[in-house]
Design an enzyme around this catalytic site. Structure first.
Site, short mmCIF file in Angstrom:
data_model
loop_
_atom_site.label_atom_id
_atom_site.label_comp_id
_atom_site.label_asym_id
_atom_site.label_seq_id
_atom_site.Cartn_x
_atom_site.Cartn_y
_atom_site.Cartn_z
N ASP A 299 44.02 17.19 29.67
CA ASP A 299 44.23 16.36 30.84
C ASP A 299 45.25 17.02 31.76
OD1 ASP A 299 42.47 14.36 30.18
OD2 ASP A 299 43.96 13.11 29.20
N ARG B 259 36.99 19.40 34.43
CA ARG B 259 36.78 17.99 34.75
C ARG B 259 37.45 17.72 36.09
NH1 ARG B 259 39.50 12.78 33.92
NH2 ARG B 259 37.96 11.23 33.26
#
Length: 304
Positions: free
Chosen positions: A130, A181
């Site tokens: 992340d 992402r």
């Protein structure tokens, strides 16, 4: 304005104590968090899989300063991978590098990440690091490059379109072979680092998406914005990319009707499934992304 206030509130420890002790605010948080245990997260992934979606498990928590706490978090991810394999679920994992000590113990973080990547490779699971606040952006990208160079091609990371630097980061990471992402971003960042207007964030997202569709390694588009979904589909058609060469990612508990519509149309959809008892910061950032939920949040705080 409300979005920035809520994003800053995600780091407020006093407010965290108030929110996490209120039953109704906890109930609202569970709209976005699968539960507080690994099994709760796995059950949510299984439910998504039953409707044609895949998953990525995220153990909520961040900014660990203690080495032992970082090792404990890493053990939880190893347990996730073991249970994903045991249950035969179509899921990867998402890991916050600061939860593994990125900012305070970078070498330990690198070692723990390598161990997690090795375990994930064994079961064929993808790992996404992340992207957190801007103070960790460069360190996270360098960590991805290091892990890629070690042979872990199944490890990528998130990139945030609201940062000015992201378009160049997309090029840099794509050249390294990382699957990215792409999301908008949900932290409060200053004007010299990040776009402040939604229109500019969206335009950056669209530019990054176009680049990834042309040059990226299996792009992962994290958006609930119908206009951006439409842009991605049009660009993929223009470039001749089939729906099996990229995926849409959406959050657990958010716009399930759009998720199901995309699956019905033949697109790959992955659900980001957070779990764990340290859910406050994640929850506040979801409110920042969708301030319409603020009304329900305030009612919960007041105990109504």
């Amino acid at each position: 304005m409300f979005s920035r206030v809520l994003a800053r509130a995600s780091q407020n420890k006093t407010l965290e104590r108030v929110v996490t002790r209120q039953p109704l605010s906890r109930r609202l948080a569970m709209r976005f968090v699968a539960g507080e245990t690994v099994d709760a997260g796995l059950d949510a992934v299984a439910a998504a899989a039953a409707t044609g979606r895949t998953g990525t498990l995220d153990y909520v928590g961040e900014y660990v300063e203690d080495v032992e706490a970082a090792r404990t978090a890493a053990l939880t991810y190893h347990h996730c991978l073991d249970r994903i394999d045991e249950r035969g679920l179509p899921s990867g994992i998402s890991v916050k590098p600061s939860q593994l000590g990125l900012l305070t113990h970078p070498q330990t973080c690198a070692e723990l990440t390598d161990d997690i990547a090795t375990a994930a490779k064994r079961i064929g699971a993808h790992v996404t690091l992340d992207m957190e606040a801007s103070d960790s952006t460069e360190a996270t990208i360098a960590l991805v490059e290091r892990i890629q160079a070690a042979g872990h091609s199944h490890v990528g990371c998130a990139v945030q379109s609201y940062l000015h630097r992201t378009e160049s980061d997309v090029v840099r990471l794509s050249r390294a072979g990382a699957s990215l992402r792409l999301c908008k971003g949900a932290y409060a960042e200053p004007v010299h680092l990040a776009y402040q207007r939604r229109e500019d964030v969206d335009a950056s997202f669209a530019r990054c998406a176009s680049y990834l569709l042309e040059h990226g390694t299996y792009p992962r588009f994290a958006t609930h914005d119908g206009r951006l979904v439409h842009h991605i589909r049009l660009e993929a058609d223009r470039l001749g990319r089939g729906p099996d060469s990229y995926e849409f990612q959406m959050l657990h508990g958010v716009r399930e009707e759009l998720q199901n519509a995309l699956v019905a149309a033949g697109f790959a959809v992955r659900v980001y499934v957070p779990f764990g008892d340290n859910w406050y910061a994640y929850f506040m950032r979801r409110l920042a992304e969708r301030p319409a939920n603020l009304f329900f949040f305030v009612r919960a705080l007041r105990g109504r």
